[in-house]
Design an enzyme around this catalytic site. Structure first.
Site, PDB file in Angstrom:
ATOM      1  CD  GLU A 110      -2.993  -1.134   0.387  1.00 48.50           C
ATOM      2  OE1 GLU A 110      -3.173  -0.104  -0.276  1.00 48.50           O
ATOM      3  OE2 GLU A 110      -3.706  -2.140   0.277  1.00 48.50           O
TER       4      GLU A 110
ATOM      5  CB  CYS B 254      -1.796   7.267   1.188  1.00 51.82           C
ATOM      6  SG  CYS B 254      -3.276   6.570   1.939  1.00 51.82           S
TER       7      CYS B 254
END
Ligand code: NAD
Length: 506
Positions: free
Chosen positions: A245, A279
Protein backbone atom coordinates in the site's frame (compact mmCIF):
# COMPACT_ATOMS: atom_id res chain seq x y z
CA UNK A 1 6.67 6.19 28.29
CA UNK A 2 8.69 2.98 28.01
CA UNK A 3 7.89 -0.31 26.33
CA UNK A 4 5.92 -3.13 27.88
CA UNK A 5 6.00 -6.91 27.94
CA UNK A 6 4.13 -6.85 24.65
CA UNK A 7 7.28 -5.96 22.76
CA UNK A 8 9.81 -8.51 21.64
CA UNK A 9 12.92 -7.84 23.69
CA UNK A 10 13.58 -9.58 26.95
CA UNK A 11 17.36 -9.49 26.56
CA UNK A 12 19.65 -9.33 29.59
CA UNK A 13 21.63 -6.30 28.38
CA UNK A 14 19.63 -3.08 28.01
CA UNK A 15 18.51 -2.61 24.42
CA UNK A 16 19.54 0.32 22.24
CA UNK A 17 16.66 2.74 22.31
CA UNK A 18 15.28 5.61 20.28
CA UNK A 19 12.92 8.45 21.14
CA UNK A 20 9.69 9.53 19.52
CA UNK A 21 9.38 13.31 19.53
CA UNK A 22 6.43 15.71 19.44
CA UNK A 23 6.41 17.47 16.07
CA UNK A 24 4.77 20.45 17.79
CA UNK A 25 7.35 21.07 20.52
CA UNK A 26 10.21 18.67 19.86
CA UNK A 27 9.68 17.20 23.36
CA UNK A 28 10.33 13.50 23.94
CA UNK A 29 7.04 11.57 23.88
CA UNK A 30 8.47 8.11 24.52
CA UNK A 31 11.55 5.87 24.52
CA UNK A 32 11.47 2.54 22.69
CA UNK A 33 13.84 -0.31 21.90
CA UNK A 34 15.54 -0.61 18.54
CA UNK A 35 14.74 -4.25 17.94
CA UNK A 36 17.49 -6.22 16.21
CA UNK A 37 17.13 -8.94 13.60
CA UNK A 38 17.42 -11.52 16.42
CA UNK A 39 14.66 -9.80 18.41
CA UNK A 40 12.44 -9.79 15.34
CA UNK A 41 13.14 -13.48 14.66
CA UNK A 42 12.18 -14.31 18.29
CA UNK A 43 8.98 -12.26 17.97
CA UNK A 44 8.01 -14.17 14.82
CA UNK A 45 8.84 -17.49 16.49
CA UNK A 46 6.60 -16.61 19.44
CA UNK A 47 3.88 -15.42 17.10
CA UNK A 48 3.96 -18.81 15.39
CA UNK A 49 2.88 -20.43 18.68
CA UNK A 50 0.08 -17.87 18.97
CA UNK A 51 -0.94 -18.52 15.35
CA UNK A 52 -1.45 -22.21 16.17
CA UNK A 53 -3.87 -21.35 18.96
CA UNK A 54 -5.61 -18.47 17.20
CA UNK A 55 -5.91 -20.29 13.86
CA UNK A 56 -7.58 -23.27 15.56
CA UNK A 57 -10.38 -21.12 17.01
CA UNK A 58 -13.72 -20.84 15.20
CA UNK A 59 -14.64 -17.63 13.42
CA UNK A 60 -17.15 -16.92 16.19
CA UNK A 61 -14.56 -17.43 18.92
CA UNK A 62 -12.10 -15.11 17.21
CA UNK A 63 -14.83 -12.53 16.62
CA UNK A 64 -15.63 -12.60 20.34
CA UNK A 65 -12.00 -11.87 21.26
CA UNK A 66 -11.75 -9.12 18.64
CA UNK A 67 -14.98 -7.55 19.95
CA UNK A 68 -13.45 -7.40 23.42
CA UNK A 69 -10.31 -5.73 22.01
CA UNK A 70 -12.51 -3.29 20.12
CA UNK A 71 -14.46 -2.45 23.27
CA UNK A 72 -11.30 -1.90 25.34
CA UNK A 73 -9.89 0.47 22.72
CA UNK A 74 -13.21 2.28 22.28
CA UNK A 75 -13.58 2.89 26.01
CA UNK A 76 -10.07 4.41 26.02
CA UNK A 77 -10.42 6.27 22.77
CA UNK A 78 -9.39 9.60 24.33
CA UNK A 79 -6.20 8.07 25.72
CA UNK A 80 -5.23 6.80 22.28
CA UNK A 81 -6.17 10.09 20.60
CA UNK A 82 -3.98 11.96 23.07
CA UNK A 83 -1.02 9.68 22.34
CA UNK A 84 -1.56 10.03 18.59
CA UNK A 85 -1.75 13.81 18.96
CA UNK A 86 1.52 13.75 20.92
CA UNK A 87 3.37 11.58 18.37
CA UNK A 88 2.03 13.01 15.09
CA UNK A 89 0.92 16.51 16.11
CA UNK A 90 -2.45 16.03 14.40
CA UNK A 91 -5.43 17.78 16.01
CA UNK A 92 -7.19 15.64 18.65
CA UNK A 93 -10.47 15.74 16.70
CA UNK A 94 -8.73 14.28 13.64
CA UNK A 95 -7.15 11.62 15.84
CA UNK A 96 -10.59 10.67 17.22
CA UNK A 97 -12.08 10.45 13.73
CA UNK A 98 -9.21 8.25 12.59
CA UNK A 99 -9.60 5.86 15.53
CA UNK A 100 -13.38 5.70 15.06
CA UNK A 101 -12.95 4.67 11.41
CA UNK A 102 -10.26 2.12 12.32
CA UNK A 103 -12.51 0.56 14.95
CA UNK A 104 -15.37 0.37 12.46
CA UNK A 105 -13.13 -1.67 10.16
CA UNK A 106 -12.17 -3.96 13.03
CA UNK A 107 -15.88 -4.53 13.75
CA UNK A 108 -16.61 -5.34 10.10
CA UNK A 109 -13.61 -7.64 9.66
CA UNK A 110 -14.39 -9.68 12.78
CA UNK A 111 -18.13 -9.80 12.01
CA UNK A 112 -17.74 -10.84 8.37
CA UNK A 113 -14.70 -13.11 8.28
CA UNK A 114 -16.76 -16.30 8.64
CA UNK A 115 -19.15 -15.30 5.87
CA UNK A 116 -16.39 -14.73 3.32
CA UNK A 117 -13.79 -17.30 4.33
CA UNK A 118 -15.52 -20.36 5.74
CA UNK A 119 -15.77 -23.67 3.91
CA UNK A 120 -18.48 -23.73 1.28
CA UNK A 121 -19.72 -26.01 -1.49
CA UNK A 122 -19.09 -24.78 -5.00
CA UNK A 123 -20.35 -26.09 -8.37
CA UNK A 124 -18.28 -28.97 -9.74
CA UNK A 125 -19.36 -28.72 -13.40
CA UNK A 126 -20.82 -31.31 -15.76
CA UNK A 127 -17.60 -33.19 -16.51
CA UNK A 128 -16.95 -33.67 -12.80
CA UNK A 129 -20.59 -34.05 -11.73
CA UNK A 130 -19.62 -37.04 -9.55
CA UNK A 131 -17.41 -34.80 -7.36
CA UNK A 132 -18.39 -32.62 -4.40
CA UNK A 133 -16.27 -29.45 -4.64
CA UNK A 134 -15.46 -27.36 -1.58
CA UNK A 135 -13.55 -24.13 -1.13
CA UNK A 136 -12.27 -22.48 2.01
CA UNK A 137 -9.86 -19.66 2.81
CA UNK A 138 -7.31 -20.65 5.43
CA UNK A 139 -5.07 -18.40 7.52
CA UNK A 140 -1.46 -18.11 6.35
CA UNK A 141 0.09 -18.26 9.84
CA UNK A 142 2.11 -15.20 10.88
CA UNK A 143 1.61 -11.91 9.04
CA UNK A 144 4.17 -9.12 9.34
CA UNK A 145 2.71 -5.62 9.17
CA UNK A 146 4.89 -2.55 8.55
CA UNK A 147 3.11 0.76 9.05
CA UNK A 148 3.55 4.47 8.34
CA UNK A 149 3.12 7.39 10.74
CA UNK A 150 0.52 9.50 8.93
CA UNK A 151 -2.51 7.45 10.06
CA UNK A 152 -0.84 5.29 12.71
CA UNK A 153 -4.11 3.64 13.83
CA UNK A 154 -6.37 3.54 10.77
CA UNK A 155 -3.73 2.43 8.28
CA UNK A 156 -2.14 -0.49 10.14
CA UNK A 157 -5.55 -1.61 11.46
CA UNK A 158 -6.54 -1.98 7.79
CA UNK A 159 -4.08 -4.85 7.62
CA UNK A 160 -4.00 -6.00 11.26
CA UNK A 161 -7.80 -6.31 11.75
CA UNK A 162 -8.30 -8.26 8.55
CA UNK A 163 -5.26 -10.51 9.11
CA UNK A 164 -6.37 -11.31 12.66
CA UNK A 165 -10.01 -11.88 11.69
CA UNK A 166 -8.81 -14.30 9.00
CA UNK A 167 -7.04 -16.33 11.71
CA UNK A 168 -3.42 -15.13 11.56
CA UNK A 169 -1.10 -13.92 14.29
CA UNK A 170 0.46 -10.52 13.55
CA UNK A 171 3.88 -9.00 14.27
CA UNK A 172 3.55 -5.25 13.75
CA UNK A 173 6.43 -2.83 13.14
CA UNK A 174 5.01 0.70 13.54
CA UNK A 175 6.75 3.76 12.10
CA UNK A 176 9.68 5.11 14.14
CA UNK A 177 7.61 8.32 14.43
CA UNK A 178 4.64 6.56 16.07
CA UNK A 179 5.94 3.57 18.05
CA UNK A 180 3.87 4.44 21.13
CA UNK A 181 0.59 4.16 19.25
CA UNK A 182 1.60 0.72 17.95
CA UNK A 183 2.60 -0.50 21.38
CA UNK A 184 -0.63 0.86 22.90
CA UNK A 185 -2.80 -1.15 20.50
CA UNK A 186 -0.85 -4.35 21.20
CA UNK A 187 -1.04 -3.71 24.96
CA UNK A 188 -4.84 -3.37 24.72
CA UNK A 189 -4.98 -6.58 22.69
CA UNK A 190 -3.07 -8.46 25.39
CA UNK A 191 -5.36 -7.07 28.07
CA UNK A 192 -8.47 -8.02 26.08
CA UNK A 193 -7.47 -11.45 24.78
CA UNK A 194 -4.84 -12.56 27.29
CA UNK A 195 -2.43 -13.80 24.62
CA UNK A 196 -0.04 -11.79 22.40
CA UNK A 197 -1.52 -12.86 19.09
CA UNK A 198 -0.72 -9.27 18.09
CA UNK A 199 2.83 -8.23 19.05
CA UNK A 200 5.00 -5.24 18.24
CA UNK A 201 8.63 -4.71 17.27
CA UNK A 202 9.97 -1.17 17.19
CA UNK A 203 12.87 0.55 15.48
CA UNK A 204 13.90 2.12 12.19
CA UNK A 205 13.95 0.77 8.65
CA UNK A 206 16.43 -1.98 9.60
CA UNK A 207 13.86 -3.49 11.99
CA UNK A 208 11.30 -3.44 9.16
CA UNK A 209 13.81 -5.06 6.81
CA UNK A 210 14.47 -7.75 9.44
CA UNK A 211 10.72 -8.46 9.61
CA UNK A 212 10.71 -9.00 5.82
CA UNK A 213 13.43 -11.63 6.27
CA UNK A 214 12.11 -13.28 9.45
CA UNK A 215 10.10 -16.00 7.75
CA UNK A 216 6.64 -14.44 8.07
CA UNK A 217 4.00 -15.99 5.84
CA UNK A 218 3.01 -12.65 4.33
CA UNK A 219 4.19 -9.07 4.68
CA UNK A 220 1.70 -6.20 4.52
CA UNK A 221 3.54 -2.96 3.92
CA UNK A 222 2.10 0.56 3.99
CA UNK A 223 4.45 3.43 3.27
CA UNK A 224 6.25 5.16 0.44
CA UNK A 225 6.70 3.61 -2.99
CA UNK A 226 10.50 3.75 -2.65
CA UNK A 227 10.44 1.72 0.58
CA UNK A 228 7.80 -0.58 -0.90
CA UNK A 229 10.28 -1.57 -3.60
CA UNK A 230 12.92 -2.36 -0.95
CA UNK A 231 10.39 -4.40 1.03
CA UNK A 232 9.43 -6.37 -2.05
CA UNK A 233 13.10 -7.05 -2.90
CA UNK A 234 13.77 -8.31 0.65
CA UNK A 235 10.66 -10.50 0.62
CA UNK A 236 11.60 -11.90 -2.80
CA UNK A 237 14.65 -13.57 -1.22
CA UNK A 238 12.36 -16.07 0.52
CA UNK A 239 9.37 -15.82 -1.84
CA UNK A 240 7.40 -14.18 0.99
CA UNK A 241 4.22 -12.73 -0.54
CA UNK A 242 3.58 -9.02 -0.04
CA UNK A 243 0.82 -6.44 -0.04
CA UNK A 244 2.14 -3.01 -0.99
CA UNK A 245 0.00 0.00 0.00
CA UNK A 246 2.17 2.84 -1.27
CA UNK A 247 2.03 6.50 -2.19
CA UNK A 248 -0.52 8.41 -4.24
CA UNK A 249 -1.03 11.54 -6.31
CA UNK A 250 -4.80 11.61 -6.31
CA UNK A 251 -6.76 13.95 -8.55
CA UNK A 252 -10.17 15.57 -8.30
CA UNK A 253 -12.07 16.00 -11.57
CA UNK A 254 -14.75 18.70 -11.69
CA UNK A 255 -17.29 18.78 -14.53
CA UNK A 256 -19.26 21.84 -15.61
CA UNK A 257 -22.48 20.70 -13.91
CA UNK A 258 -20.84 19.97 -10.51
CA UNK A 259 -21.94 21.47 -7.20
CA UNK A 260 -18.97 23.85 -7.01
CA UNK A 261 -19.40 24.80 -3.36
CA UNK A 262 -19.31 21.13 -2.37
CA UNK A 263 -16.38 20.49 -4.71
CA UNK A 264 -14.37 23.40 -3.23
CA UNK A 265 -15.11 22.24 0.31
CA UNK A 266 -14.11 18.63 -0.44
CA UNK A 267 -11.00 19.65 -2.38
CA UNK A 268 -9.74 21.83 0.45
CA UNK A 269 -10.38 19.19 3.08
CA UNK A 270 -8.93 16.42 0.90
CA UNK A 271 -5.80 18.49 0.24
CA UNK A 272 -5.18 19.97 3.68
CA UNK A 273 -6.66 17.61 6.30
CA UNK A 274 -3.88 15.97 8.32
CA UNK A 275 -1.63 18.74 6.89
CA UNK A 276 -1.88 17.04 3.49
CA UNK A 277 -0.14 13.93 4.82
CA UNK A 278 -2.70 11.52 3.39
CA UNK A 279 -1.90 8.76 0.90
CA UNK A 280 -5.27 9.25 -0.82
CA UNK A 281 -5.25 13.01 -0.23
CA UNK A 282 -6.04 15.49 -3.00
CA UNK A 283 -2.89 16.77 -4.75
CA UNK A 284 -4.20 17.70 -8.22
CA UNK A 285 -7.47 19.18 -9.52
CA UNK A 286 -8.69 19.25 -13.13
CA UNK A 287 -11.63 21.61 -13.70
CA UNK A 288 -13.80 22.12 -16.77
CA UNK A 289 -12.96 25.49 -18.32
CA UNK A 290 -16.61 26.62 -18.12
CA UNK A 291 -16.53 26.54 -14.29
CA UNK A 292 -12.81 26.98 -13.62
CA UNK A 293 -12.91 30.63 -12.49
CA UNK A 294 -15.95 30.10 -10.29
CA UNK A 295 -14.45 26.99 -8.66
CA UNK A 296 -11.07 28.62 -8.10
CA UNK A 297 -12.70 31.66 -6.49
CA UNK A 298 -14.63 29.46 -4.06
CA UNK A 299 -11.60 27.30 -3.27
CA UNK A 300 -9.26 30.23 -2.63
CA UNK A 301 -11.82 32.06 -0.48
CA UNK A 302 -12.09 29.02 1.79
CA UNK A 303 -8.35 28.27 1.74
CA UNK A 304 -7.45 31.79 2.85
CA UNK A 305 -9.43 31.23 6.08
CA UNK A 306 -7.43 28.14 6.98
CA UNK A 307 -4.19 28.28 8.96
CA UNK A 308 -1.77 25.68 10.20
CA UNK A 309 -0.56 26.73 13.63
CA UNK A 310 0.33 25.68 17.14
CA UNK A 311 -2.99 26.31 18.87
CA UNK A 312 -5.55 24.20 20.70
CA UNK A 313 -8.26 24.74 18.09
CA UNK A 314 -6.15 24.55 14.93
CA UNK A 315 -7.56 22.47 12.11
CA UNK A 316 -4.12 21.77 10.64
CA UNK A 317 -1.21 20.47 12.66
CA UNK A 318 2.52 20.38 11.93
CA UNK A 319 4.38 18.29 9.38
CA UNK A 320 5.14 15.13 11.33
CA UNK A 321 8.36 14.12 9.59
CA UNK A 322 10.77 17.09 9.47
CA UNK A 323 12.48 15.90 6.25
CA UNK A 324 9.15 16.31 4.41
CA UNK A 325 9.37 20.09 4.78
CA UNK A 326 12.18 20.15 2.19
CA UNK A 327 10.18 18.03 -0.24
CA UNK A 328 7.15 20.35 0.01
CA UNK A 329 9.33 23.46 -0.39
CA UNK A 330 11.06 21.97 -3.45
CA UNK A 331 7.72 21.15 -5.12
CA UNK A 332 6.35 24.66 -4.56
CA UNK A 333 9.60 26.33 -5.73
CA UNK A 334 9.76 24.12 -8.82
CA UNK A 335 6.13 24.93 -9.73
CA UNK A 336 6.76 28.68 -9.38
CA UNK A 337 10.04 28.53 -11.30
CA UNK A 338 8.26 26.85 -14.21
CA UNK A 339 5.64 29.54 -14.57
CA UNK A 340 3.10 28.44 -11.98
CA UNK A 341 1.41 30.95 -9.65
CA UNK A 342 0.39 30.60 -6.03
CA UNK A 343 -3.08 32.07 -5.48
CA UNK A 344 -2.96 31.04 -1.81
CA UNK A 345 0.24 30.38 0.16
CA UNK A 346 3.35 30.01 -1.96
CA UNK A 347 7.11 30.22 -1.58
CA UNK A 348 6.99 31.28 2.08
CA UNK A 349 4.23 28.81 3.08
CA UNK A 350 6.77 26.34 4.45
CA UNK A 351 7.80 27.23 7.99
CA UNK A 352 9.95 25.45 10.55
CA UNK A 353 7.26 23.00 11.60
CA UNK A 354 4.04 24.07 9.82
CA UNK A 355 3.09 24.50 6.16
CA UNK A 356 0.31 26.91 5.20
CA UNK A 357 -2.35 25.84 2.67
CA UNK A 358 -1.11 26.52 -0.83
CA UNK A 359 -3.15 26.61 -4.05
CA UNK A 360 -1.06 26.58 -7.24
CA UNK A 361 -2.34 27.33 -10.76
CA UNK A 362 -0.82 27.30 -14.28
CA UNK A 363 1.59 24.58 -13.16
CA UNK A 364 3.05 22.56 -16.07
CA UNK A 365 2.12 18.89 -16.03
CA UNK A 366 5.75 17.79 -15.85
CA UNK A 367 6.44 19.77 -12.63
CA UNK A 368 7.27 17.97 -9.42
CA UNK A 369 4.04 19.32 -7.87
CA UNK A 370 2.08 17.36 -10.49
CA UNK A 371 4.18 14.24 -10.93
CA UNK A 372 5.56 13.45 -7.43
CA UNK A 373 3.81 12.87 -4.10
CA UNK A 374 4.07 16.19 -2.19
CA UNK A 375 2.51 15.02 1.11
CA UNK A 376 1.77 18.56 2.27
CA UNK A 377 -1.25 20.92 2.28
CA UNK A 378 -0.76 21.98 -1.33
CA UNK A 379 -2.83 21.46 -4.46
CA UNK A 380 -2.49 22.28 -8.16
CA UNK A 381 -5.60 23.45 -10.02
CA UNK A 382 -5.62 23.04 -13.80
CA UNK A 383 -8.15 24.14 -16.43
CA UNK A 384 -9.22 21.48 -18.94
CA UNK A 385 -11.27 21.79 -22.14
CA UNK A 386 -13.17 18.54 -21.60
CA UNK A 387 -13.66 15.64 -19.25
CA UNK A 388 -11.74 13.46 -21.70
CA UNK A 389 -8.71 15.69 -21.10
CA UNK A 390 -9.24 15.55 -17.33
CA UNK A 391 -9.37 11.75 -17.45
CA UNK A 392 -6.26 11.54 -19.63
CA UNK A 393 -4.28 13.80 -17.29
CA UNK A 394 -5.49 11.98 -14.19
CA UNK A 395 -4.50 8.62 -15.65
CA UNK A 396 -1.09 9.92 -16.78
CA UNK A 397 0.37 9.60 -13.27
CA UNK A 398 2.57 6.64 -12.35
CA UNK A 399 0.63 6.63 -9.08
CA UNK A 400 -2.95 5.35 -9.12
CA UNK A 401 -4.38 5.06 -5.62
CA UNK A 402 -7.70 6.95 -5.40
CA UNK A 403 -9.55 9.72 -7.22
CA UNK A 404 -12.59 11.96 -6.92
CA UNK A 405 -15.24 13.09 -9.39
CA UNK A 406 -17.57 16.03 -8.87
CA UNK A 407 -20.27 15.92 -11.54
CA UNK A 408 -23.98 15.28 -12.00
CA UNK A 409 -24.88 13.81 -15.37
CA UNK A 410 -21.66 11.97 -16.30
CA UNK A 411 -20.14 11.23 -12.89
CA UNK A 412 -20.37 7.45 -13.16
CA UNK A 413 -19.10 7.44 -16.73
CA UNK A 414 -16.06 9.54 -15.77
CA UNK A 415 -15.35 7.38 -12.70
CA UNK A 416 -15.42 4.23 -14.84
CA UNK A 417 -12.59 5.57 -17.01
CA UNK A 418 -10.20 6.29 -14.15
CA UNK A 419 -7.41 3.75 -13.71
CA UNK A 420 -6.99 3.58 -9.95
CA UNK A 421 -8.10 1.51 -6.97
CA UNK A 422 -10.91 3.71 -5.66
CA UNK A 423 -13.06 6.64 -6.82
CA UNK A 424 -15.27 8.86 -4.67
CA UNK A 425 -18.15 10.59 -6.46
CA UNK A 426 -19.38 13.90 -5.04
CA UNK A 427 -17.43 13.30 -1.82
CA UNK A 428 -13.76 12.81 -1.00
CA UNK A 429 -11.90 9.71 0.32
CA UNK A 430 -15.33 8.33 1.33
CA UNK A 431 -14.40 4.86 0.04
CA UNK A 432 -11.84 4.42 2.83
CA UNK A 433 -14.56 4.62 5.48
CA UNK A 434 -16.78 1.93 3.93
CA UNK A 435 -15.52 -1.34 5.42
CA UNK A 436 -17.01 -3.56 2.72
CA UNK A 437 -15.05 -1.76 -0.03
CA UNK A 438 -11.50 -2.93 -0.83
CA UNK A 439 -8.70 -0.36 -0.55
CA UNK A 440 -5.48 -0.36 -2.53
CA UNK A 441 -3.70 0.93 -5.59
CA UNK A 442 -2.59 0.26 -9.10
CA UNK A 443 0.82 1.04 -10.69
CA UNK A 444 3.33 2.64 -8.30
CA UNK A 445 0.64 2.97 -5.62
CA UNK A 446 1.07 -0.73 -5.02
CA UNK A 447 -1.00 -3.89 -5.21
CA UNK A 448 -3.06 -6.20 -3.08
CA UNK A 449 -6.06 -5.05 -1.09
CA UNK A 450 -6.96 -4.32 2.50
CA UNK A 451 -10.58 -3.81 3.71
CA UNK A 452 -13.66 -5.71 2.59
CA UNK A 453 -13.91 -9.34 1.54
CA UNK A 454 -10.82 -8.89 -0.68
CA UNK A 455 -8.92 -7.59 2.35
CA UNK A 456 -9.86 -10.68 4.35
CA UNK A 457 -8.86 -13.04 1.54
CA UNK A 458 -5.55 -11.18 1.13
CA UNK A 459 -4.41 -12.80 4.38
CA UNK A 460 -5.43 -16.36 3.50
CA UNK A 461 -4.72 -19.05 0.99
CA UNK A 462 -7.48 -20.75 -0.96
CA UNK A 463 -7.84 -24.44 -0.16
CA UNK A 464 -9.76 -26.48 -2.71
CA UNK A 465 -11.11 -29.99 -2.07
CA UNK A 466 -12.75 -32.35 -4.56
CA UNK A 467 -14.45 -35.44 -3.05
CA UNK A 468 -15.72 -38.30 -5.19
CA UNK A 469 -19.40 -38.92 -4.38
CA UNK A 470 -19.93 -41.79 -6.81
CA UNK A 471 -18.08 -43.52 -9.63
CA UNK A 472 -18.00 -41.43 -12.82
CA UNK A 473 -20.09 -42.50 -15.83
CA UNK A 474 -17.01 -41.88 -17.94
CA UNK A 475 -13.63 -42.68 -16.35
CA UNK A 476 -11.32 -39.94 -17.58
CA UNK A 477 -8.45 -39.76 -15.11
CA UNK A 478 -7.13 -43.28 -15.55
CA UNK A 479 -4.83 -45.16 -17.95
CA UNK A 480 -7.77 -47.55 -18.41
CA UNK A 481 -9.62 -44.83 -20.30
CA UNK A 482 -11.14 -46.34 -23.44
CA UNK A 483 -11.35 -45.00 -26.93
CA UNK A 484 -15.11 -45.01 -26.49
CA UNK A 485 -14.73 -42.68 -23.51
CA UNK A 486 -12.56 -40.36 -25.64
CA UNK A 487 -15.27 -40.21 -28.29
CA UNK A 488 -17.96 -39.62 -25.71
CA UNK A 489 -15.85 -36.76 -24.39
CA UNK A 490 -15.60 -35.22 -27.87
CA UNK A 491 -19.40 -35.46 -28.24
CA UNK A 492 -20.04 -33.86 -24.88
CA UNK A 493 -17.52 -31.09 -25.63
CA UNK A 494 -19.21 -30.38 -28.96
CA UNK A 495 -22.58 -30.13 -27.24
CA UNK A 496 -21.28 -28.00 -24.40
CA UNK A 497 -18.78 -25.72 -26.11
CA UNK A 498 -18.86 -26.22 -29.88
CA UNK A 499 -21.92 -24.19 -30.78
CA UNK A 500 -20.60 -20.60 -30.73
CA UNK A 501 -22.92 -18.39 -32.80
CA UNK A 502 -19.98 -16.41 -34.18
CA UNK A 503 -18.25 -19.42 -35.79
CA UNK A 504 -17.50 -18.77 -39.47
CA UNK A 505 -19.49 -20.99 -41.86
CA UNK A 506 -17.38 -23.28 -44.08
P1 NAD B 1 8.23 5.05 4.73
O1 NAD B 1 8.24 4.26 3.48
O2 NAD B 1 9.33 5.97 4.99
O3 NAD B 1 8.15 4.09 6.02
C1 NAD B 1 7.10 3.17 6.20
C2 NAD B 1 7.56 2.09 7.15
O4 NAD B 1 8.58 1.33 6.53
C3 NAD B 1 8.16 2.59 8.46
O5 NAD B 1 7.70 1.77 9.51
C4 NAD B 1 9.65 2.41 8.24
O6 NAD B 1 10.38 2.24 9.43
C5 NAD B 1 9.67 1.16 7.42
N1 NAD B 1 10.87 0.96 6.61
C6 NAD B 1 11.78 1.89 6.19
N2 NAD B 1 12.75 1.31 5.47
C7 NAD B 1 12.46 -0.01 5.42
C8 NAD B 1 13.07 -1.14 4.80
N3 NAD B 1 14.17 -1.03 4.07
N4 NAD B 1 12.48 -2.35 4.94
C9 NAD B 1 11.34 -2.48 5.65
N5 NAD B 1 10.72 -1.46 6.27
C10 NAD B 1 11.27 -0.23 6.15
O7 NAD B 1 6.81 5.81 4.72
P2 NAD B 1 6.26 6.86 5.78
O8 NAD B 1 6.97 8.15 5.58
O9 NAD B 1 6.22 6.25 7.12
O10 NAD B 1 4.74 7.02 5.30
C11 NAD B 1 4.34 7.92 4.31
C12 NAD B 1 4.11 7.17 3.00
O11 NAD B 1 3.15 6.15 3.20
C13 NAD B 1 3.53 8.06 1.92
O12 NAD B 1 4.14 7.76 0.70
C14 NAD B 1 2.06 7.65 1.89
O13 NAD B 1 1.42 7.90 0.66
C15 NAD B 1 2.15 6.20 2.19
N6 NAD B 1 0.90 5.68 2.71
C16 NAD B 1 0.17 4.83 1.91
C17 NAD B 1 -1.05 4.36 2.35
C18 NAD B 1 -1.87 3.43 1.50
O14 NAD B 1 -2.78 2.81 2.03
N7 NAD B 1 -1.60 3.29 0.22
C19 NAD B 1 -1.54 4.74 3.62
C20 NAD B 1 -0.77 5.59 4.40
C21 NAD B 1 0.46 6.06 3.94
Amino acid sequence: MTTTAVTATEASSPPVTFESLSPISGDVVGTHPVHTADDVASAVERARVEAEWWGALTFDERAKHLRTWKAVMTRRINQLAELMHAETGKPRGDALLEIALGIDHLAWASGNAGKHLKRRRVASGLLMANQAAHLEYRPLGVVGVIGPWNYPVFTPLGSISYALAAGNAVVFKPSEYTPGVGEWMARMFLEAVGRPVLSVVTGYGETGAALCRAGVDKLAFTGSTATGKRVMAACAESLTPVVIEAGGKDAVIIDDDADLAAAADATLWGACANAGQTCAGVERVYVHERVYDDFLAQLTAKARDLRAEDSEDTKIGPITMPAQLDVIRTHIDDALARGGRAVVGGADAVGERYVQPTVLVDVPEDSLAVTEETFGPTVTVTKVASMAEAIERTNASRYALGSTVFAKKNAQEIAAQLRCGMTAINGVITFAAIPSLPFGGVGESGFGRIHGADGLREFTYAKATARQRFKPMMALTTFDRTEKADQQLVKIMSLLHGRGSTLPKR
